[in-house]
Scaffold this motif. Structure first.
Motif, PDB file in Angstrom:
ATOM      1  N   PHE A 123       0.861  -1.181   0.000  1.00 37.54           N
ATOM      2  CA  PHE A 123       0.000   0.000   0.000  1.00 37.54           C
ATOM      3  C   PHE A 123       0.906   1.242   0.000  1.00 37.54           C
ATOM      4  CE2 PHE A 123      -1.853  -3.459   2.404  1.00 37.54           C
ATOM      5  CZ  PHE A 123      -3.112  -3.616   1.860  1.00 37.54           C
ATOM      6  N   PRO A 124       1.416   1.645  -1.145  1.00 38.45           N
ATOM      7  CA  PRO A 124       2.343   2.784  -1.175  1.00 38.45           C
ATOM      8  C   PRO A 124       1.663   4.098  -0.829  1.00 38.45           C
ATOM      9  CG  PRO A 124       1.828   2.033  -3.395  1.00 38.45           C
ATOM     10  CD  PRO A 124       1.220   1.043  -2.469  1.00 38.45           C
ATOM     11  N   GLN A 125       2.276   4.834   0.085  1.00 34.28           N
ATOM     12  CA  GLN A 125       1.778   6.157   0.475  1.00 34.28           C
ATOM     13  C   GLN A 125       2.818   7.194   0.038  1.00 34.28           C
ATOM     14  OE1 GLN A 125      -1.407   6.230   2.036  1.00 34.28           O
ATOM     15  NE2 GLN A 125      -1.242   4.087   1.382  1.00 34.28           N
ATOM     16  N   LEU A 126       2.992   7.318  -1.254  1.00 34.55           N
ATOM     17  CA  LEU A 126       4.038   8.162  -1.797  1.00 34.55           C
ATOM     18  C   LEU A 126       3.647   9.629  -1.703  1.00 34.55           C
ATOM     19  CD1 LEU A 126       5.029   6.032  -4.911  1.00 34.55           C
ATOM     20  CD2 LEU A 126       5.799   5.854  -2.533  1.00 34.55           C
ATOM     21  N   VAL A 127       4.667  10.465  -1.563  1.00 35.15           N
ATOM     22  CA  VAL A 127       4.420  11.900  -1.351  1.00 35.15           C
ATOM     23  C   VAL A 127       4.528  12.704  -2.633  1.00 35.15           C
ATOM     24  CG1 VAL A 127       5.101  11.837   1.084  1.00 35.15           C
ATOM     25  CG2 VAL A 127       6.845  12.252  -0.665  1.00 35.15           C
ATOM     26  N   ASP A 128       4.515  12.023  -3.769  1.00 33.96           N
ATOM     27  CA  ASP A 128       4.533  12.760  -5.031  1.00 33.96           C
ATOM     28  C   ASP A 128       3.285  13.625  -5.185  1.00 33.96           C
ATOM     29  OD1 ASP A 128       2.832  10.597  -5.256  1.00 33.96           O
ATOM     30  OD2 ASP A 128       3.508  10.003  -7.253  1.00 33.96           O
ATOM     31  N   THR A 129       2.244  13.306  -4.453  1.00 28.85           N
ATOM     32  CA  THR A 129       1.024  14.110  -4.502  1.00 28.85           C
ATOM     33  C   THR A 129       1.240  15.524  -3.950  1.00 28.85           C
ATOM     34  OG1 THR A 129       0.396  13.214  -2.349  1.00 28.85           O
ATOM     35  CG2 THR A 129      -0.492  12.122  -4.284  1.00 28.85           C
ATOM     36  N   LEU A 130       2.341  15.721  -3.210  1.00 34.06           N
ATOM     37  CA  LEU A 130       2.615  17.035  -2.622  1.00 34.06           C
ATOM     38  C   LEU A 130       3.418  17.944  -3.549  1.00 34.06           C
ATOM     39  CD1 LEU A 130       3.490  15.949   1.030  1.00 34.06           C
ATOM     40  CD2 LEU A 130       1.316  16.815   0.157  1.00 34.06           C
ATOM     41  N   GLU A 131       3.770  17.455  -4.728  1.00 36.17           N
ATOM     42  CA  GLU A 131       4.479  18.295  -5.690  1.00 36.17           C
ATOM     43  C   GLU A 131       3.656  19.533  -6.007  1.00 36.17           C
ATOM     44  OE1 GLU A 131       7.367  18.106  -7.158  1.00 36.17           O
ATOM     45  OE2 GLU A 131       8.082  16.068  -6.738  1.00 36.17           O
ATOM     46  N   GLY A 132       4.307  20.701  -5.884  1.00 39.77           N
ATOM     47  CA  GLY A 132       3.629  21.954  -6.152  1.00 39.77           C
ATOM     48  C   GLY A 132       2.760  22.452  -5.013  1.00 39.77           C
ATOM     49  N   VAL A 133       2.669  21.667  -3.937  1.00 36.10           N
ATOM     50  CA  VAL A 133       1.842  22.043  -2.786  1.00 36.10           C
ATOM     51  C   VAL A 133       2.708  22.434  -1.604  1.00 36.10           C
ATOM     52  CG1 VAL A 133       0.014  21.277  -1.206  1.00 36.10           C
ATOM     53  CG2 VAL A 133       0.019  20.498  -3.591  1.00 36.10           C
ATOM     54  N   VAL A 134       3.764  21.683  -1.372  1.00 38.65           N
ATOM     55  CA  VAL A 134       4.719  22.015  -0.313  1.00 38.65           C
ATOM     56  C   VAL A 134       6.085  22.225  -0.959  1.00 38.65           C
ATOM     57  CG1 VAL A 134       3.416  20.664   1.371  1.00 38.65           C
ATOM     58  CG2 VAL A 134       5.385  19.626   0.225  1.00 38.65           C
ATOM     59  N   ALA A 135       6.955  22.894  -0.243  1.00 34.37           N
ATOM     60  CA  ALA A 135       8.266  23.232  -0.810  1.00 34.37           C
ATOM     61  C   ALA A 135       9.166  22.016  -0.962  1.00 34.37           C
ATOM     62  CB  ALA A 135       8.946  24.287   0.067  1.00 34.37           C
ATOM     63  N   HIS A 136       8.972  21.010  -0.115  1.00 34.88           N
ATOM     64  CA  HIS A 136       9.878  19.852  -0.102  1.00 34.88           C
ATOM     65  C   HIS A 136       9.049  18.570  -0.066  1.00 34.88           C
ATOM     66  CE1 HIS A 136      12.908  22.878   0.628  1.00 34.88           C
ATOM     67  NE2 HIS A 136      12.223  23.293   1.668  1.00 34.88           N
ATOM     68  N   PRO A 137       8.555  18.131  -1.208  1.00 38.12           N
ATOM     69  CA  PRO A 137       7.662  16.973  -1.268  1.00 38.12           C
ATOM     70  C   PRO A 137       8.418  15.651  -1.289  1.00 38.12           C
ATOM     71  CG  PRO A 137       7.899  17.919  -3.444  1.00 38.12           C
ATOM     72  CD  PRO A 137       8.694  18.803  -2.519  1.00 38.12           C
ATOM     73  N   TYR A 138       9.173  15.398  -0.238  1.00 42.34           N
ATOM     74  CA  TYR A 138       9.963  14.168  -0.136  1.00 42.34           C
ATOM     75  C   TYR A 138      10.356  14.003   1.320  1.00 42.34           C
ATOM     76  CZ  TYR A 138      13.507  17.864  -0.466  1.00 42.34           C
ATOM     77  OH  TYR A 138      14.223  19.025  -0.282  1.00 42.34           O
ATOM     78  N   ALA A 139      10.926  12.860   1.629  1.00 45.67           N
ATOM     79  CA  ALA A 139      11.482  12.605   2.959  1.00 45.67           C
ATOM     80  C   ALA A 139      12.997  12.544   2.839  1.00 45.67           C
ATOM     81  CB  ALA A 139      10.943  11.288   3.520  1.00 45.67           C
ATOM     82  N   LEU A 140      13.680  12.863   3.916  1.00 43.80           N
ATOM     83  CA  LEU A 140      15.121  12.661   3.978  1.00 43.80           C
ATOM     84  C   LEU A 140      15.424  11.581   5.001  1.00 43.80           C
ATOM     85  CD1 LEU A 140      16.727  16.230   3.819  1.00 43.80           C
ATOM     86  CD2 LEU A 140      16.429  14.561   1.970  1.00 43.80           C
ATOM     87  N   HIS A 141      16.272  10.633   4.604  1.00 40.41           N
ATOM     88  CA  HIS A 141      16.726   9.570   5.497  1.00 40.41           C
ATOM     89  C   HIS A 141      18.164   9.890   5.915  1.00 40.41           C
ATOM     90  CE1 HIS A 141      13.840   6.251   3.785  1.00 40.41           C
ATOM     91  NE2 HIS A 141      13.296   7.452   3.721  1.00 40.41           N
ATOM     92  N   ILE A 142      18.361  10.115   7.189  1.00 40.28           N
ATOM     93  CA  ILE A 142      19.699  10.390   7.707  1.00 40.28           C
ATOM     94  C   ILE A 142      19.663  10.181   9.218  1.00 40.28           C
ATOM     95  CG2 ILE A 142      19.178  12.869   7.765  1.00 40.28           C
ATOM     96  CD1 ILE A 142      22.168  13.420   7.417  1.00 40.28           C
ATOM     97  N   GLY A 143      20.628   9.450   9.744  1.00 45.56           N
ATOM     98  CA  GLY A 143      20.655   9.152  11.161  1.00 45.56           C
ATOM     99  C   GLY A 143      20.724  10.410  12.006  1.00 45.56           C
ATOM    100  N   GLN A 144      20.079  10.373  13.191  1.00 49.19           N
ATOM    101  CA  GLN A 144      20.063  11.579  14.009  1.00 49.19           C
ATOM    102  C   GLN A 144      21.457  11.933  14.512  1.00 49.19           C
ATOM    103  OE1 GLN A 144      17.337  10.551  17.318  1.00 49.19           O
ATOM    104  NE2 GLN A 144      19.084  10.829  18.676  1.00 49.19           N
TER     105      GLN A 144
END
Length: 437
Positions: A123-144
């Motif tokens: 069940f993919p919940q991809l954030v491509d739907t946020l293109e043009g809606v938010v400034a950064h329509p993606y997630a970043l993976h990086i250890g804290q």
């Protein structure tokens, strides 16, 4: 060594002790200036983790001339904790001028995919739907830990910021004019005076306990085992961020970095002993890793999980942020996310008070707004997701939840609306809520 200190194949991975760590240094740790003398800084931040460091950065960038950060640990913690950051956090880092630093070291993620272990359905919940809606329509993976290191490097731009690891806060006292903080190091004890104290010192916050504040909520009966490993999950059809739904094999699976290091978090009964944990991890891997095969276990750590909030996030001249203020289970990446969202609004508001641009009432607004966000939005959402991934047995309730996920996967408009609810977790600037001095 206790298992609450992260272990890599049974060995401690923390750096060798060192009493003081200057904030201005290269990525390799080379010192480039001497330690500043301890004076009377306007703000002391207790907690040298990512939330404390982000708060110090925000304060310094907003014009606070001196900030002292203290942490009882001897270096940045490297335990396998938070690692995924979503668009509200990215917007905050962008405002601070830190986003490019994060993007240079992070893996860019397209969103999360739910997996039903029983049927294999995705069940993919991809954030491509946020293109043009938010400034950064993606997630970043990086250890804290990497985020903390980036913050330390950038804090070197501010000569008034001092970061002292190996420095434990042992007590505090406050009056109408400031806070006296009692510190303990290997060299002895000292008392430092400041106008304000921010407690960002984690779940077992000495600041919160010194204030006598309640920590209301509950502790889950199970615990999470967070592991870092090298294994080719993509070869077995998994995307780079997955939440696998199952009462036995439920898991959070995500790529951490481009070196092939992955996070695999599962749960076990909360009453199991620390002894034998590494062997239980290998036994779980034997049936839980898709496709079997060789792997390298790099690090692991067990965590009790909670849904709790302090009774207030402000007590006089002391403020709480991050895990010192609230705790949530990490499913949905809402723990450190909420801590950073605290930090962004707190550092702006407190800097305005310190520099005379706002009245102290803005700090009451901070304490109220951030506590309500946690209680009304963050904790309920994280609780619902944790129960879905790990606790829902086969039956009508599970089928209804999967039907909802199936609908979101196939309907971009509905998915966008669901994803945008996260925006409410970020508190807008509070400076308009207090009169200027």
């Amino acid at each position: 060594m206790a298992l609450d200190q992260v272990r890599g194949l049974g060995d401690a991975v923390r750096a060798a002790p060192r009493p003081v760590r200057p904030c201005r240094r290269t990525h390799s740790g080379t010192r480039v200036r001497q330690e500043l003398p301890v004076s009377t800084p306007p703000v002391i931040v207790a907690g040298g983790g990512p939330v404390g460091l982000a708060t110090a950065f925000g304060l310094a960038r907003a014009g606070v001339p001196e900030v002292l950060v203290i942490d009882r640990d001897t270096s940045v913690g490297t335990s396998p904790r938070a690692m995924v950051y979503l668009f509200p956090v990215l917007e905050g880092f962008d405002r601070l001028g830190l986003l490019d630093d994060l993007k240079a070291e992070a893996v860019r993620g397209p969103g999360v995919t739910f997996l039903d272990h029983e049927t294999g359905e995705h069940f993919p919940q991809l954030v491509d739907t946020l293109e043009g809606v938010v400034a950064h329509p993606y997630a970043l993976h990086i250890g804290q830990d990497q985020v903390s290191e980036i913050l330390l490097r950038r804090l070197a731009d501010f000569p008034g910021v001092q970061v002292r690891y190996g420095t434990e806060l042992s007590g505090l006292a406050q009056d109408d004019d400031g806070v006296s903080v009692h510190l303990r190091t290997t060299a002895g004890e000292e008392t430092v005076r400041a106008g304000w104290l921010v407690g960002a010192d984690g779940a077992h916050s000495t600041v919160r306990r010194s204030l006598g504040l309640g920590f209301e909520g509950f502790t889950w009966p199970d615990r999470f085992i967070s592991t870092n490993l090298r294994y080719d999950f993509t070869a077995h059809g998994l995307p780079i961020a997955s939440w696998r739904i199952d009462q036995v094999y439920g898991a959070v699976i995500a790529l951490i970095n481009d070196s092939g290091l992955w996070r695999f978090t599962f749960r076990e009964a909360g009453d199991l002993p620390d002894e034998g944990l590494e062997q239980r991890i290998h036994e779980h891997y034997a049936t839980a890793l898709p496709g079997g095969g060789d792997y390298e276990l790099v690090q692991f750590a067990p965590y009790r999980i909670h849904q709790r909030a302090a009774t207030t996030f402000r007590a006089g001249r002391v403020l709480l942020a991050g895990d010192a203020a609230h705790l949530t289970n990490p499913i949905g990446a809402l723990g450190l996310t909420t801590g950073f969202l605290d930090s962004f609004v707190l550092s702006e508001a407190l800097a305005a008070v310190v520099t005379g641009r706002a009245d102290e009432t803005v700090l009451d607004a901070y304490a109220h707004a951030r506590r309500q966000v946690f209680l009304d939005l963050v904790s309920p959402r994280a609780t619902q997701t944790k129960r879905l991934v790990f606790d829902t047995p086969p039956g009508p309730a599970k089928e209804a939840a999967l039907a909802h996920l199936r609908h979101l996967s196939s309907d971009p408009d509905a998915r966008r609306e669901d994803q945008l609810t996260m925006r409410a977790m970020a508190t807008p600037s509070l400076l308009g809520s207090a009169s200027g001095r």
